[in-house]
Write an enzyme that holds these catalytic residues in place. Structure first.
Site, PDB file in Angstrom:
ATOM      1  N   ASP A 329       0.861  -1.179   0.000  1.00  0.00           N
ATOM      2  CA  ASP A 329       0.000   0.000   0.000  1.00  0.00           C
ATOM      3  C   ASP A 329       0.894   1.224   0.000  1.00  0.00           C
ATOM      4  OD1 ASP A 329      -2.133  -1.556   0.316  1.00  0.00           O
ATOM      5  OD2 ASP A 329      -2.553  -1.012   2.394  1.00  0.00           O
ATOM      6  N   ASP A 634      -5.102  -3.525   4.571  1.00  0.00           N
ATOM      7  CA  ASP A 634      -5.649  -3.071   5.851  1.00  0.00           C
ATOM      8  C   ASP A 634      -7.160  -3.253   5.971  1.00  0.00           C
ATOM      9  OD1 ASP A 634      -6.294  -1.088   4.042  1.00  0.00           O
ATOM     10  OD2 ASP A 634      -4.937   0.394   4.888  1.00  0.00           O
ATOM     11  N   ASP A 638      -9.607  -6.426   1.789  1.00  0.00           N
ATOM     12  CA  ASP A 638      -8.282  -6.892   1.388  1.00  0.00           C
ATOM     13  C   ASP A 638      -8.054  -8.348   1.789  1.00  0.00           C
ATOM     14  OD1 ASP A 638      -7.555  -4.488   0.306  1.00  0.00           O
ATOM     15  OD2 ASP A 638      -6.608  -3.740   2.139  1.00  0.00           O
TER      16      ASP A 638
HETATM   17  P1  ATP Z   1      -3.501   2.955   0.017  1.00  0.00           P
HETATM   18  O1  ATP Z   1      -4.049   1.783  -0.687  1.00  0.00           O
HETATM   19  O2  ATP Z   1      -2.168   3.354  -0.507  1.00  0.00           O
HETATM   20  O3  ATP Z   1      -3.526   2.902   1.478  1.00  0.00           O
HETATM   21  P2  ATP Z   1      -5.643   4.812  -0.117  1.00  0.00           P
HETATM   22  O4  ATP Z   1      -5.775   4.937   1.327  1.00  0.00           O
HETATM   23  O5  ATP Z   1      -5.631   6.057  -0.930  1.00  0.00           O
HETATM   24  O6  ATP Z   1      -4.362   4.134  -0.555  1.00  0.00           O
HETATM   25  P3  ATP Z   1      -8.271   3.873  -0.339  1.00  0.00           P
HETATM   26  O7  ATP Z   1      -8.476   3.862   1.117  1.00  0.00           O
HETATM   27  O8  ATP Z   1      -8.857   2.796  -1.175  1.00  0.00           O
HETATM   28  O9  ATP Z   1      -6.772   3.870  -0.670  1.00  0.00           O
HETATM   29  O10 ATP Z   1      -8.787   5.283  -0.850  1.00  0.00           O
HETATM   30  C1  ATP Z   1      -9.000   5.531  -2.211  1.00  0.00           C
HETATM   31  C2  ATP Z   1      -9.436   6.947  -2.417  1.00  0.00           C
HETATM   32  O11 ATP Z   1     -10.690   7.150  -1.776  1.00  0.00           O
HETATM   33  C3  ATP Z   1      -8.513   7.995  -1.814  1.00  0.00           C
HETATM   34  O12 ATP Z   1      -7.507   8.372  -2.703  1.00  0.00           O
HETATM   35  C4  ATP Z   1      -9.448   9.142  -1.513  1.00  0.00           C
HETATM   36  O13 ATP Z   1      -9.629   9.934  -2.674  1.00  0.00           O
HETATM   37  C5  ATP Z   1     -10.745   8.435  -1.188  1.00  0.00           C
HETATM   38  N1  ATP Z   1     -10.925   8.284   0.256  1.00  0.00           N
HETATM   39  C6  ATP Z   1     -10.131   7.645   1.123  1.00  0.00           C
HETATM   40  N2  ATP Z   1     -10.629   7.688   2.357  1.00  0.00           N
HETATM   41  C7  ATP Z   1     -11.776   8.358   2.297  1.00  0.00           C
HETATM   42  C8  ATP Z   1     -12.783   8.742   3.253  1.00  0.00           C
HETATM   43  N3  ATP Z   1     -12.686   8.417   4.539  1.00  0.00           N
HETATM   44  N4  ATP Z   1     -13.823   9.437   2.818  1.00  0.00           N
HETATM   45  C9  ATP Z   1     -13.940   9.751   1.514  1.00  0.00           C
HETATM   46  N5  ATP Z   1     -13.052   9.443   0.592  1.00  0.00           N
HETATM   47  C10 ATP Z   1     -11.976   8.751   0.944  1.00  0.00           C
END
Ligand code: ATP
Length: 907
Positions: A329, A634, A638
């Site tokens: 990630d 996480d 997943d």
């Molecule tokens: P990684 O996989 O590297 O941890 P990540 O945390 O960006 O990446 P996701 O959690 O799938 O992966 O988030 C994808 C996208 O969704 C983010 O880039 C953001 O734009 C949006 N996002 C993440 N968290 C939230 C939230 N709590 N509320 C709204 N949008 C969110």
């Protein structure tokens, strides 16, 4: 407050008053008082076996039976000294086994403690994260997808809440939960207003009041079945254990044949022959091997835990050594997950935001000059939406501001405070009536909020592409609306992302006050786009170094992130990935069939805007190339990819319980560098297992062949059986164990990963066993013949032969310590404390048995003249020289042109 209630038939109010609590949770003091009365929220541990029983178990082993039989017969023959020495061997073996088992159990206990689950609770209406064990009846627990329900709860809130209850009901399909009471007669699986301890939230959000903890929970009542104890073993070690057992049987059969041959053909005297055969059995059987391998594993598990990598499934230790691709990630693993908003882009304005960490103070600037937020009404509106579509809380602890909840949401709260008073206050003025929780598949979160002035609004935030597809208008500079200019906003989002910032879009929509349930259809295509927020999340310095280390170790690092492709590329470049310029998005992956994906997957290092399903396809595609894949994760979604990966790695801090349960390894600090540390330890443990085996088996072969050759040739034994027993005793507790503690060899992370499924007993190892066995034989017989030639007494000749054997074992140990490199460097000779302690103890033991009169009488030894002592050490050195030269020749021959490393004992 007893657990005998039918909580499912009571209304929320009844349950709350029964539990003497409110929806705001207990006060800290009350919680503490209740903890005293109810005790910790943990299942009663299974009673452990008594110390005596645990000790006695170590006698339950064929070899020990043979030895005990031998002790009985020697005592009948009046060989009391022999009896005593045999019993000492048996006893010492049991003590070592017992002590090591205790140590291994302690290591596992410590690890279990590190994995203790945590729970989010409301105490005094404030969100806290506490250890699950500290929950008490009456606590209000907050639940979200991926959590393990920490106690039995009566639900107070449930938004799309689904729970998998297989652990209780055996039903693997998740059931929908809600908050209304159900029929008194409803069976466990239908009590949809209760969430049971130990079950897993598969989607949605909720909150509930604790009605039972610890043994009083439903799971507590049937828990006897669950408290399984994991034993410290891996397939390889098990394989070696079985091998050792079969070897023991084989050796016993040979011993019996030799005994018969000696008795009936060569007509040896019974008692002498019997002792020789017992000596042979003890010499040849690697009785200490399984225990030492277990110690090696325990040492490895502890070393990994110290480096923040907690092993949940022990076979992972082995697999880690052969990992050649790590899929990781981005957020929190490669980056610090310490977010702060740096820019806000709205129609006509691009604001920059200043401030320290999560402190809700800082200036917002427009073209370099500070702005007064009340003059920028759309900005204030954006700040309000950021605060309302948000589950985090900011707290001040000893002068620093920290986040309780998602760091990104924490950063948004800080922004909303900087943008005027409306932000944080919004939360007190508005009540959240419903929510669509964030899900990495749909990539947005929406809340429905009502205020006291009879207004209602929907607040939404999420990935820009997603939010844009849900909007039809955007907010103008003046506070009105205009038709959405999608391409303009996409371009803005790309610009922010290209700077490595994480981009988030915010949107809103006013609704009528009667609207109290938020549906997907409420947010589809009708929202008003407010603007974009750019968040900085700096890369971890140690991750940059760790990625470089991986490349040196032949391990490719691939980033799989949910983030924007431009953000991912910018971070990929900063972190030093091999191909940061090339990326595939989730949509690209969807357009590729398995064969095409299989071709792409090797070359691309960045996968952006992915959802958990893509992770599964990527692991599968990599594995199809025969690659051993480690994968981090996480969220609850997943779990399938984590299970599928050869080493699933869950985040200890931000990871869900579901992800942890699906993984082999949990990172206590979520840090990429810890994965690399674990790989290094994994390689070290495997090497050490190999070293232990490579030292033990030739030693056994050498000792055994000495006796066999003498017996077969009808010669006098060059070492008496009782002396062989002594040698085994003294070396088993010293030299035999030392290798388990070997530190990582210098070139460990410069070698390519081990091939998967490579057998341990390779041709090279068998050759090494034979070579060293023969050299031992030559050494022992050589010094013995020399002594007899010098007209020394038989006793002195035997004493010299025995000392030669031990000296050769010591030199062999120093050779084995550096399996992969040369053993003649200062560092190699310098050794570790454990090795030198072992050598000192053995040497002291040998001096004692050689020179102390009482021991001389027992073991029938004689003092060795100094000069002969030098010759004995010389023989050890000669052995070392021969096997080292042989190793160097093999290194040169096996090294492919251009490579600097050797794969000694490995091919
Ligand atoms: P990684 O996989 O590297 O941890 P990540 O945390 O960006 O990446 P996701 O959690 O799938 O992966 O988030 C994808 C996208 O969704 C983010 O880039 C953001 O734009 C949006 N996002 C993440 N968290 C939230 C939230 N709590 N509320 C709204 N949008 C969110």
């Amino acid at each position: 407050m007893e657990s005998e209630h039918n909580w499912h038939e009571l209304s929320q109010q009844q349950v709350l008053s029964e539990m003497e609590t409110t929806t705001q949770g207990l006060s800290e003091n009350e919680a503490l008082a209740r903890l005293d009365t109810h005790g910790l929220n943990r299942l009663p541990a299974l009673p452990r076996r008594g110390v005596l029983l645990r000790f006695v178990v170590h006698f339950n082993n064929i070899l020990i039976y043979v030895l005990l039989g031998a002790a009985l017969i020697t005592s009948l023959l009046d060989h009391w000294v022999d009896t005593a020495v045999i019993l000492a061997v048996v006893f010492v073996n049991a003590v070592i086994g017992f002590a090591q088992e205790g140590k291994a159990e302690k290591a596992m206990d410590a690890i279990r403690l590190m994995l203790a689950p945590r729970a989010a609770v409301l105490r005094g209406n404030q969100r806290h994260t506490i250890e699950g064990e500290k929950l008490v009846p009456g606590d209000v627990v907050l639940l979200e997808a991926g959590d393990k329900v920490p106690a039995d709860l009566r639900l107070l809130k449930a938004h799309g809440l689904q729970v998998q209850e297989a652990i209780l009901t055996g039903e693997s399909v998740a059931v929908e939960k809600q908050t209304d009471p159900v029929d008194a007669e409803a069976p466990l699986g239908d009590r949809s207003c209760l969430a049971y301890s130990g079950t897993t939230i598969t989607s949605g959000q909720g909150a509930g009041v604790v009605v039972a903890t610890g043994a009083a929970t439903e799971i507590g009542r049937i828990s006897d079945l669950l408290a399984g104890v994991e034993t410290l073993t891996t397939p390889l070690v098990e394989q070696m254990g079985t091998f050792a057992k079969w070897l023991a049987l084989f050796i016993l059969a040979i011993a019996a044949l030799i005994f018969a041959f000696g008795l009936f053909v060569q007509h040896h005297e019974f008692s002498e022959l019997f002792m020789a055969v017992v000596g042979l059995s003890v010499a040849a059987i690697p009785e200490g091997l399984p225990a030492v391998l277990t110690i090696t594993l325990a040492v490895g598990v502890q070393a990994m835990a110290q480096r923040n990598a907690i092993v949940r499934r022990l076979p992972a230790i082995e697999t880690l050594g052969s990992v050649s691709v790590i899929c990781t990630d981005k957020t929190g693993t490669l980056t610090r997950n310490e977010m702060s908003v740096a820019s806000v882009v709205m129609q006509g304005h691009r604001y920059t935001v200043e401030g320290e960490g999560y402190e809700p103070l800082g200036t917002i600037k427009l073209e370099g000059s500070p702005v007064s937020p009340p003059d920028h009404q759309p900005l204030t509106e954006l700040a309000r939406v950021a605060a309302l579509c948000n589950d985090a809380e900011l707290k001040k602890r000893e002068d620093t501001w920290t986040v309780e909840g998602d760091p990104m949401e924490g950063a948004l709260l800080a922004l909303s405070a900087k943008a005027g008073t409306d932000g944080p206050e919004a939360r007190s003025q508005w009540t959240r009536t419903d929510i669509i929780p964030f899900d990495s598949r749909h990539k947005f979160m929406a809340t429905l909020n009502h205020n006291h002035e009879n207004h209602a609004l929907i607040a939404v935030k999420g990935a820009p592409e997603q939010i844009l597809s849900m909007c039809k208008e955007h907010r103008t500079e003046e506070g009105g609306t205009a038709p959405l200019e999608e391409t303009y906003w996409r371009k803005q989002a790309d610009n922010i992302a290209a700077q490595g910032q994480r981009v988030l879009a915010l949107a809103t929509k006013p609704v009528v006050p009667e609207h109290t349930v938020l549906e997907q259809s409420d947010v589809e295509g009708t929202l008003i786009f407010l603007g974009l927020v750019g968040l900085i999340d700096p890369p971890r310095q140690e991750a940059i170094a760790a990625v470089a280390e991986c490349h040196g170790a032949g391990i490719r690092v691939k980033m799989i992130t949910g983030d924007h492709v431009a953000t991912a590329k910018a971070i990929g470049l900063q972190i030093g990935l091999q191909r940061p310029e090339k990326a595939l998005t989730g949509a690209d992956i969807d357009n590729l069939d398995d064969t095409a994906l299989g071709m792409e997957v090797l070359d691309v290092d960045i996968f952006a805007r992915t959802s958990p399903e893509h992770k599964l396809r990527l692991v599968t595609a990599l594995q199809a190339h025969g690659i051993t894949v480690a994968m981090t994760g996480d969220g609850v979604n997943d779990a399938p990819a984590l299970k599928r990966a050869d080493v699933g790695i869950a985040m200890g801090l931000k990871g869900s319980e579901a992800a942890k349960e699906a993984s082999e390894l949990v990172l206590a600090d979520d840090n990429f560098a810890s994965i690399v540390a674990a790989v290094r330890e994994g390689r070290t443990v495997y090497d050490n297992i190999k070293k232990v085996i490579s030292w033990t088996l030739p030693t056994n072969a050498g000792e055994a062949s000495t006796i066999i050759v003498a017996l077969m040739l009808g010669m006098v034994l060059p070492i008496t059986p009782i002396q062989i027993l002594w040698v085994n005793l003294i070396t088993a507790i010293t030299l035999g164990i030392a290798l388990a503690f070997e530190p990582t060899e210098e070139n460990t992370m410069h070698r390519p990963p081990r091939q998967r499924g490579q057998p341990l007993l390779t041709g090279v190892l068998v050759w090494h066993i034979a070579l060293v066995g023969i050299l031992f034989l030559c050494g022992v017989f050589g010094i013995y013949t020399y002594a007899i030639d010098q007209q020394y007494s038989l006793e002195l000749a035997r004493t010299m032969a025995m000392n030669t054997l031990v000296v050769m074992e010591i030199f062999h140990l120093f050779f084995i310590r550096n399996m992969y490199g040369t053993s003649l460097t200062w560092k190699a000779v310098h050794g570790t404390r454990v090795v030198w302690m072992a050598v000192i103890v053995v040497t002291a033991g040998q001096f004692a048995i050689t020179y102390l009169p009482p021991l001389q009488r027992i073991f029938i030894t004689e003092s060795v003249p100094i000069l002969d002592g030098v010759i004995i050490v010389g023989i050890g050195a000669a052995l070392f020289a021969i096997i080292e030269i042989e190793k160097q020749i093999r290194i040169r021959l096996s090294r492919p042109a251009g490579s600097s490393d050797s794969l000694i004992l490995q091919k």
